[in-house]
Design a protein around this motif. Structure first.
Motif, PDB file in Angstrom:
ATOM      1  N   GLN A 263       1.201  -0.841   0.380  1.00 28.24           N
ATOM      2  CA  GLN A 263       0.237  -0.137  -0.004  1.00 28.24           C
ATOM      3  C   GLN A 263       1.039   1.305   0.044  1.00 28.24           C
TER       4      GLN A 263
ATOM      5  N   TYR B  26     -10.298  -0.301 -10.956  1.00 28.57           N
ATOM      6  CA  TYR B  26      -9.488  -0.093 -10.272  1.00 28.57           C
ATOM      7  C   TYR B  26      -9.912  -1.096  -8.461  1.00 28.57           C
TER       8      TYR B  26
ATOM      9  N   LYS C 238      -5.488  -0.671  -7.671  1.00 30.86           N
ATOM     10  CA  LYS C 238      -4.045  -1.579  -9.398  1.00 30.86           C
ATOM     11  C   LYS C 238      -5.709  -1.601  -9.782  1.00 30.86           C
TER      12      LYS C 238
ATOM     13  N   ARG D  61      -3.478   0.858  -1.339  1.00 31.96           N
ATOM     14  CA  ARG D  61      -2.928   0.053  -3.026  1.00 31.96           C
ATOM     15  C   ARG D  61      -4.278   0.422  -4.228  1.00 31.96           C
TER      16      ARG D  61
ATOM     17  N   THR E 145      -7.224  -4.294 -17.518  1.00 29.83           N
ATOM     18  CA  THR E 145      -6.403  -4.052 -18.171  1.00 29.83           C
ATOM     19  C   THR E 145      -7.165  -3.113 -19.700  1.00 29.83           C
TER      20      THR E 145
ATOM     21  N   ASP F 191      -8.465  -2.983 -12.371  1.00 28.50           N
ATOM     22  CA  ASP F 191      -8.484  -4.514 -11.575  1.00 28.50           C
ATOM     23  C   ASP F 191      -8.870  -4.997 -13.127  1.00 28.50           C
TER      24      ASP F 191
ATOM     25  N   SER G 225       1.755   9.290  -4.674  1.00 27.23           N
ATOM     26  CA  SER G 225       2.227   7.402  -5.132  1.00 27.23           C
ATOM     27  C   SER G 225       3.597   7.680  -5.343  1.00 27.23           C
TER      28      SER G 225
END
Length: 127
Positions: A11, A69, A48, A46, A52, A50, A95
């Motif tokens: 995270q 995401y 990320k 975090r 692409t 989900d 970030s």
């Protein structure tokens, strides 16, 4: 416990989760009146992708690409007074990847599980 510690190490973003206020329109001045947002969480997370691929949709008269995401908060995070729900907003404020800073996501769902390693929130980028 080891899985939750490992999840915490991933995270690396800092986010702000909030509920936008209900603004209004002032008919006398002809302007929008924004309302204050309710802060629900600020801290590590975090963020990320989900999936692409993005999905294009027509929102009004504008083509919009939706990207999904998963936002993971520390397992030890105390739930806010009101549970996040669709329409709440997540802003990435810091970030290690400078391209993530400023990313705005809209909450689409919240996942709960007693065996999870983090508190996960589903969200989408509507750019």
């Amino acid at each position: 416990m080891a899985g939750r510690r490992a999840a915490l190490e991933l995270q690396r973003e800092v986010i702000a989760l909030y509920r936008p206020g209900d603004g209004g329109f002032d008919w006398e001045t002809g302007t929008d009146t924004p309302a204050a947002a309710t802060s629900m969480y600020t801290g590590p997370a975090r963020v990320k992708p989900d999936r692409t691929e993005g999905r294009e949709v027509n929102a009004g008269e504008v083509n919009t690409t939706l990207r999904r995401y998963v936002v993971s908060l520390p397992w030890t995070t105390s739930p806010p007074a009101t549970r996040p729900h669709p329409g709440d907003v997540i802003d990435v404020t810091a970030s290690p990847d400078a391209r993530m800073v400023g990313l705005r996501l809209w909450v689409t769902g919240v996942e709960n599980s007693s065996t999870a390693t983090a508190w996960r929130i589903s969200a989408e980028d509507r750019s």
